[in-house]
Scaffold this motif. Structure first.
Motif, PDB file in Angstrom:
ATOM      1  N   MET A 117       0.731  -1.317  -0.002  1.00  0.00           N
ATOM      2  CA  MET A 117       0.012  -0.126  -0.088  1.00  0.00           C
ATOM      3  C   MET A 117       0.942   1.399  -0.010  1.00  0.00           C
ATOM      4  O   MET A 117       0.557   2.252   0.460  1.00  0.00           O
ATOM      5  CB  MET A 117      -0.935  -0.158   1.141  1.00  0.00           C
ATOM      6  CG  MET A 117      -2.069  -1.067   1.132  1.00  0.00           C
ATOM      7  SD  MET A 117      -3.316  -0.756   2.446  1.00  0.00           S
ATOM      8  CE  MET A 117      -2.498  -1.671   3.857  1.00  0.00           C
ATOM      9  N   ASN A 118       2.078   1.202  -0.446  1.00  0.00           N
ATOM     10  CA  ASN A 118       2.995   2.389  -0.777  1.00  0.00           C
ATOM     11  C   ASN A 118       2.451   3.289  -1.606  1.00  0.00           C
ATOM     12  O   ASN A 118       2.269   2.982  -2.877  1.00  0.00           O
ATOM     13  CB  ASN A 118       4.348   1.649  -0.989  1.00  0.00           C
ATOM     14  CG  ASN A 118       5.324   2.815  -0.731  1.00  0.00           C
ATOM     15  OD1 ASN A 118       5.125   3.940  -1.185  1.00  0.00           O
ATOM     16  ND2 ASN A 118       6.564   2.635  -0.867  1.00  0.00           N
ATOM     17  N   VAL A 164       4.147   3.604  -5.190  1.00  0.00           N
ATOM     18  CA  VAL A 164       3.918   2.610  -5.975  1.00  0.00           C
ATOM     19  C   VAL A 164       2.491   2.218  -6.535  1.00  0.00           C
ATOM     20  O   VAL A 164       2.369   2.124  -7.476  1.00  0.00           O
ATOM     21  CB  VAL A 164       3.930   1.363  -5.074  1.00  0.00           C
ATOM     22  CG1 VAL A 164       3.696  -0.161  -5.812  1.00  0.00           C
ATOM     23  CG2 VAL A 164       5.428   1.232  -4.598  1.00  0.00           C
ATOM     24  N   HIS A 165       1.490   2.654  -5.688  1.00  0.00           N
ATOM     25  CA  HIS A 165       0.166   2.822  -6.188  1.00  0.00           C
ATOM     26  C   HIS A 165      -0.325   4.287  -6.403  1.00  0.00           C
ATOM     27  O   HIS A 165      -0.354   5.101  -6.073  1.00  0.00           O
ATOM     28  CB  HIS A 165      -0.986   2.340  -5.147  1.00  0.00           C
ATOM     29  CG  HIS A 165      -0.715   0.893  -4.685  1.00  0.00           C
ATOM     30  ND1 HIS A 165       0.048  -0.225  -5.258  1.00  0.00           N
ATOM     31  CD2 HIS A 165      -1.217   0.432  -3.514  1.00  0.00           C
ATOM     32  CE1 HIS A 165      -0.060  -1.101  -4.529  1.00  0.00           C
ATOM     33  NE2 HIS A 165      -0.804  -1.169  -3.529  1.00  0.00           N
ATOM     34  N   ALA A 166      -1.030   4.240  -7.688  1.00  0.00           N
ATOM     35  CA  ALA A 166      -1.424   5.336  -8.214  1.00  0.00           C
ATOM     36  C   ALA A 166      -2.921   5.696  -8.021  1.00  0.00           C
ATOM     37  O   ALA A 166      -3.611   4.713  -8.205  1.00  0.00           O
ATOM     38  CB  ALA A 166      -1.150   5.798  -9.680  1.00  0.00           C
ATOM     39  N   VAL A 167      -3.308   6.600  -7.051  1.00  0.00           N
ATOM     40  CA  VAL A 167      -4.961   6.657  -7.029  1.00  0.00           C
ATOM     41  C   VAL A 167      -5.352   8.006  -7.768  1.00  0.00           C
ATOM     42  O   VAL A 167      -4.786   9.077  -7.278  1.00  0.00           O
ATOM     43  CB  VAL A 167      -5.216   6.731  -5.633  1.00  0.00           C
ATOM     44  CG1 VAL A 167      -6.623   7.150  -5.260  1.00  0.00           C
ATOM     45  CG2 VAL A 167      -4.592   5.418  -5.071  1.00  0.00           C
ATOM     46  N   VAL A 219     -11.908  -1.900  -2.664  1.00  0.00           N
ATOM     47  CA  VAL A 219     -11.084  -0.867  -3.337  1.00  0.00           C
ATOM     48  C   VAL A 219      -9.931  -0.300  -2.579  1.00  0.00           C
ATOM     49  O   VAL A 219     -10.412  -0.055  -1.458  1.00  0.00           O
ATOM     50  CB  VAL A 219     -11.874   0.211  -3.865  1.00  0.00           C
ATOM     51  CG1 VAL A 219     -10.790   1.335  -4.531  1.00  0.00           C
ATOM     52  CG2 VAL A 219     -12.914  -0.178  -5.134  1.00  0.00           C
ATOM     53  N   GLN A 220      -8.832  -0.692  -2.974  1.00  0.00           N
ATOM     54  CA  GLN A 220      -7.545  -0.338  -1.894  1.00  0.00           C
ATOM     55  C   GLN A 220      -6.904   0.970  -2.589  1.00  0.00           C
ATOM     56  O   GLN A 220      -6.745   1.220  -3.620  1.00  0.00           O
ATOM     57  CB  GLN A 220      -6.677  -1.437  -1.749  1.00  0.00           C
ATOM     58  CG  GLN A 220      -7.339  -2.445  -1.107  1.00  0.00           C
ATOM     59  CD  GLN A 220      -6.130  -3.522  -0.952  1.00  0.00           C
ATOM     60  OE1 GLN A 220      -5.334  -3.754  -1.714  1.00  0.00           O
ATOM     61  NE2 GLN A 220      -6.204  -4.483  -0.001  1.00  0.00           N
ATOM     62  N   GLY A 221      -6.608   1.821  -1.714  1.00  0.00           N
ATOM     63  CA  GLY A 221      -5.889   3.094  -1.845  1.00  0.00           C
ATOM     64  C   GLY A 221      -6.084   4.522  -0.846  1.00  0.00           C
ATOM     65  O   GLY A 221      -6.528   3.857   0.212  1.00  0.00           O
ATOM     66  N   THR A 249      -8.560  -1.497   9.172  1.00  0.00           N
ATOM     67  CA  THR A 249      -7.228  -1.365   9.493  1.00  0.00           C
ATOM     68  C   THR A 249      -6.592  -0.469   8.608  1.00  0.00           C
ATOM     69  O   THR A 249      -6.836  -0.801   7.041  1.00  0.00           O
ATOM     70  CB  THR A 249      -6.339  -2.683   9.411  1.00  0.00           C
ATOM     71  OG1 THR A 249      -6.990  -3.570  10.330  1.00  0.00           O
ATOM     72  CG2 THR A 249      -4.976  -2.522   9.636  1.00  0.00           C
ATOM     73  N   VAL A 250      -5.591   0.410   8.747  1.00  0.00           N
ATOM     74  CA  VAL A 250      -5.249   1.445   7.687  1.00  0.00           C
ATOM     75  C   VAL A 250      -3.845   1.783   8.114  1.00  0.00           C
ATOM     76  O   VAL A 250      -3.110   1.342   9.178  1.00  0.00           O
ATOM     77  CB  VAL A 250      -6.171   2.875   7.989  1.00  0.00           C
ATOM     78  CG1 VAL A 250      -7.469   2.690   7.618  1.00  0.00           C
ATOM     79  CG2 VAL A 250      -5.727   3.639   9.059  1.00  0.00           C
TER      80      VAL A 250
END
Length: 91
Positions: free
Chosen positions: A1-2, A5-8, A29-31, A43-44
Motif C-alpha cells: 500500500m505504498n 507504488v500505487h497511483a490513485v 477498493v484499496q488506496g 485497518t489502515v
C-alpha cells in the motif's frame, strides 16, 4: 500500500469502498481515502510526505473527515491524525 507504488486518481470523498466485478459482486477498493468518517473498524496505514507513520485500526473519526484516531495497541497509545497537516490514510 505504498503511495509511491500505487497511483490513485481520486483523493476526494467520492473514493468508493467497493466496486462491482464482472459477476455483480462487490470487491474492496484499496488506496488513499479521503472519507475518513467511514473508516472506524478498518485497518489502515497512515502516511505523511511519502513516509509511513503508523498502521492500525481506526477507533473513531470526525464526521467532517478532518481527524481520526487509531486505537492503541500494546504499549502504543491512541493516536490522533489530522488531514490539515497532510496525513494520508491508505486502506
Amino acid at each position: 500500500m505504498n503511495p509511491s507504488v500505487h497511483a490513485v486518481a481520486d483523493a476526494g470523498s467520492s473514493t468508493v469502498e467497493a466496486k462491482r466485478n464482472g459477476r455483480g459482486k462487490s470487491v474492496p477498493v484499496q488506496g488513499v481515502r479521503a472519507d475518513w468518517a467511514r473508516l472506524p473498524g478498518h485497518t489502515v496505514e497512515v502516511w505523511l510526505l511519502g513516509e509511513h507513520v503508523a498502521t492500525g485500526v481506526v477507533d473513531q473519526a470526525a464526521d467532517d473527515d478532518s481527524v481520526l484516531w487509531l486505537a492503541g495497541a500494546g504499549a502504543d497509545t491512541r493516536r490522533l491524525f489530522d488531514k490539515g497537516t497532510g496525513y494520508q490514510i491508505w486502506v
